[in-house]
Each structure stands twice: as C-alpha cells, then as structure tokens.
Motif scaffolding. Structure first.
Motif, short mmCIF file in Angstrom:
data_model
loop_
_atom_site.label_atom_id
_atom_site.label_comp_id
_atom_site.label_asym_id
_atom_site.label_seq_id
_atom_site.Cartn_x
_atom_site.Cartn_y
_atom_site.Cartn_z
N LEU A 1 0.74 -1.27 0.07
CA LEU A 1 -0.10 0.12 0.06
C LEU A 1 0.92 1.17 0.13
O LEU A 1 1.70 1.52 0.79
CB LEU A 1 -0.97 -0.13 1.05
N THR A 2 0.52 2.15 -0.93
CA THR A 2 1.33 3.28 -1.00
C THR A 2 0.63 4.76 -0.82
O THR A 2 1.18 5.75 -0.27
CB THR A 2 2.23 3.37 -2.27
N THR A 3 -0.37 4.69 -1.43
CA THR A 3 -1.19 6.01 -1.60
C THR A 3 -2.50 5.69 -1.95
O THR A 3 -2.91 4.83 -2.43
CB THR A 3 -0.40 7.00 -2.80
N LEU A 4 -3.36 6.88 -1.45
CA LEU A 4 -4.91 6.80 -1.82
C LEU A 4 -5.01 8.17 -2.44
O LEU A 4 -4.46 9.12 -1.96
CB LEU A 4 -5.78 6.88 -0.56
N ASP A 5 -5.55 8.01 -3.66
CA ASP A 5 -5.93 9.28 -4.37
C ASP A 5 -7.13 10.12 -3.54
O ASP A 5 -7.64 9.47 -2.68
CB ASP A 5 -6.71 9.01 -5.71
N PRO A 6 -6.87 11.48 -4.00
CA PRO A 6 -7.83 12.45 -3.17
C PRO A 6 -9.14 12.14 -3.26
O PRO A 6 -10.14 12.34 -2.72
CB PRO A 6 -7.53 13.65 -3.83
N SER B 1 -14.94 5.83 8.33
CA SER B 1 -13.73 6.82 7.99
C SER B 1 -14.02 7.49 6.83
O SER B 1 -13.83 8.82 6.48
CB SER B 1 -12.24 5.97 7.97
N PHE B 2 -14.54 6.60 5.54
CA PHE B 2 -14.72 7.47 4.40
C PHE B 2 -15.90 8.69 4.48
O PHE B 2 -15.57 9.60 3.98
CB PHE B 2 -15.05 6.22 3.28
N ARG B 3 -16.71 8.30 5.08
CA ARG B 3 -18.03 9.27 5.15
C ARG B 3 -17.45 10.23 6.02
O ARG B 3 -17.70 11.56 5.62
CB ARG B 3 -19.16 8.61 6.01
N SER B 4 -16.65 10.01 7.07
CA SER B 4 -16.22 11.39 7.81
C SER B 4 -15.26 12.22 7.17
O SER B 4 -15.10 13.50 7.31
CB SER B 4 -15.21 10.78 9.08
N HIS B 5 -14.52 11.88 5.97
CA HIS B 5 -13.85 12.57 5.28
C HIS B 5 -14.55 12.89 3.86
O HIS B 5 -13.89 13.47 2.78
CB HIS B 5 -12.61 11.57 4.61
N GLY B 6 -16.00 12.98 3.77
CA GLY B 6 -16.71 13.13 2.78
C GLY B 6 -16.37 12.38 1.32
O GLY B 6 -16.72 12.93 0.24
N LEU B 7 -16.05 11.09 1.63
CA LEU B 7 -15.78 10.32 0.24
C LEU B 7 -16.87 9.13 -0.02
O LEU B 7 -17.38 8.80 1.40
CB LEU B 7 -14.59 9.53 0.39
N PRO B 8 -17.15 9.09 -1.11
CA PRO B 8 -18.15 7.89 -1.32
C PRO B 8 -18.13 6.62 -0.68
O PRO B 8 -16.85 6.06 -0.68
CB PRO B 8 -18.34 7.98 -2.75
N VAL B 9 -19.32 5.84 -0.30
CA VAL B 9 -19.15 4.71 0.15
C VAL B 9 -20.44 4.05 -0.76
O VAL B 9 -21.59 4.52 -0.77
CB VAL B 9 -19.70 4.42 1.66
N LEU C 1 -3.71 5.58 6.53
CA LEU C 1 -3.39 6.27 5.01
C LEU C 1 -4.31 7.23 4.75
O LEU C 1 -4.23 8.20 4.39
CB LEU C 1 -3.12 5.11 4.10
N LEU C 2 -5.52 6.79 5.04
CA LEU C 2 -6.91 7.55 4.68
C LEU C 2 -6.80 8.95 5.50
O LEU C 2 -7.03 10.02 5.07
CB LEU C 2 -8.11 6.92 4.79
N ALA C 3 -6.60 8.72 6.75
CA ALA C 3 -6.43 9.79 7.71
C ALA C 3 -5.21 10.79 7.27
O ALA C 3 -5.39 11.85 7.57
CB ALA C 3 -6.36 9.21 9.32
N LYS C 4 -4.30 10.21 7.10
CA LYS C 4 -3.00 11.13 6.81
C LYS C 4 -3.27 11.89 5.17
O LYS C 4 -2.88 13.04 5.34
CB LYS C 4 -1.78 10.07 6.49
N THR C 5 -3.79 11.05 4.33
CA THR C 5 -4.14 11.56 3.16
C THR C 5 -5.09 12.88 3.21
O THR C 5 -4.78 13.78 2.53
CB THR C 5 -4.71 10.62 2.07
N HIS C 6 -5.89 12.69 4.06
CA HIS C 6 -7.23 13.74 4.23
C HIS C 6 -7.13 14.68 5.65
O HIS C 6 -8.01 15.38 5.80
CB HIS C 6 -8.53 13.15 4.08
#
Length: 195
Positions: free
Chosen positions: A3-8, A44-52, A188-193
């Motif tokens: 695992l390296t990165t998650l896109d915005p 986590s996705f919802r808290s960052h405004g990302l689709p589920v 990684l999601l928390a760091k990215t966002h």
C-alpha cells in the motif's frame, strides 16, 4: 505491491455484505469480522466526505434475471428467504451512500457503478466484502480494466474457502492493485485527508 497511496477522490466499494451472504461461514476471517472492519472503513470514508458504495446481489423471485449458462457446480435454486438481499444493519442507514444492485459476480457489468464513480470524479476504489475469489475479485478485475486504481483491504474480505481467499490475495490482487489491512488503509486515509 504494498500500500503506497490513496487518491484524493477514492471511494469505498463494499461487496455483498447482505443478510443472506454473511449468514454463511467465512474463511480465513469470519463474516462478523469482515462486516465490522468494512463498517469502520465506511465510517472513515464518510467522515472525510468520500463516497461509500454498498453493492448487493439480488435476483427476481423466479431467477429470470440471474446469469445463465451451464456450470459444473450446482447453483441454488428456489426462492431465497425474505430479506436475504438486504444490506447488513452495520452498514445500512446512511442516505448519502450509493447502493448498487448486481445480478452477476462483479459489480460493474450490467450496473451503473462506473457511471456513479465517474460522475463523482473517483479515480481509485478500496474494496471489501464477500467472497474474496468471486464478487471481490471479479469487481477488482473490472475496476482495473476500467482504469481505476484498486486497493484491496485483505482482512475486510473473506471466502467460503481459505485457499481461494489466499490465491486471490497472493496471486491475483498484486496484479490488479495494492493490498493492505483495513487498519493500514484507515491510517493512510487519515493522513491523506488530514491536510
């Protein structure tokens, strides 16, 4: 590939976590653990405004819209029990989530999943669900072919057979994307966002 990165613009896509599917035993992880890890990622996705995206499989009562064709393995016949295709309570009840109903193993063929993702500018998906070697792998293959970056939460998926799960995780998924645990993806999601 690690695992390296998650896109915005990454979406979580949850495969077949519905009452009739999670009632079966899972290997190497219990379906209870898979549901819990998927629910944590969804929060986590919802808290960052990302689709589920919650994908469920369903068929007409008479099976007329099920995939045809001869197979060596018998398919369940008859009418499924009431509510078998309802998303589990741990994931349901979020009106902002996208629900996709499929009639095949993979979530792309014959559905509007690709359209839903592209309209939201999604470039990457994280996959969880059941069964690793069937619904999850079929969806991962199609996502890769559609040009999405694919990340697979390997402990937030399970199979009816531990060897089938292991084959997908060790031999197939590294060719389709990156793998990590649900906790690693969440971090990684928390760091990215966080910026």
């Amino acid at each position: 590939m690690a695992l390296t990165t998650l896109d915005p613009r990454t979406a979580l896509v949850v495969i077949d976590l519905q009452h009739g599917i999670v009632a079966s035993p899972g290997q190497p992880y219990t379906t209870t653990d898979v549901v819990a890890r998927s629910a944590e990622l969804a929060d986590s996705f919802r808290s960052h405004g990302l689709p589920v995206v919650l994908v469920r499989v369903s068929f007409a009562a008479d099976g007329s819209d099920a995939a045809p064709g001869r197979t060596e393995t018998s398919r369940g016949r008859g009418t499924p029990p009431e509510g078998w295709d309802v998303i589990v309570d741990e994931l349901a009840g979020h009106p902002e989530d996208i629900t996709v109903t499929k009639r095949n193993w993979g979530a792309f063929y014959g559905t509007d999943l690709d359209l839903q993702l592209r309209r939201r500018g999604i470039t990457q998906i994280v996959l969880t669900g059941v069964a690793t070697s069937i619904g999850v792998e079929s969806t991962a293959r199609a996502a890769h072919e559609h040009g999405y970056h694919v990340t697979l939460a390997t402990d937030a998926m399970t199979d009816l057979d531990a060897d089938a799960h292991r084959n997908s995780v060790e031999r197939i998924f590294p060719r389709l994307g990156e793998t990590g645990t649900a906790a690693e993806i969440g971090e990684l999601l928390a760091k990215t966002h966080s910026a």
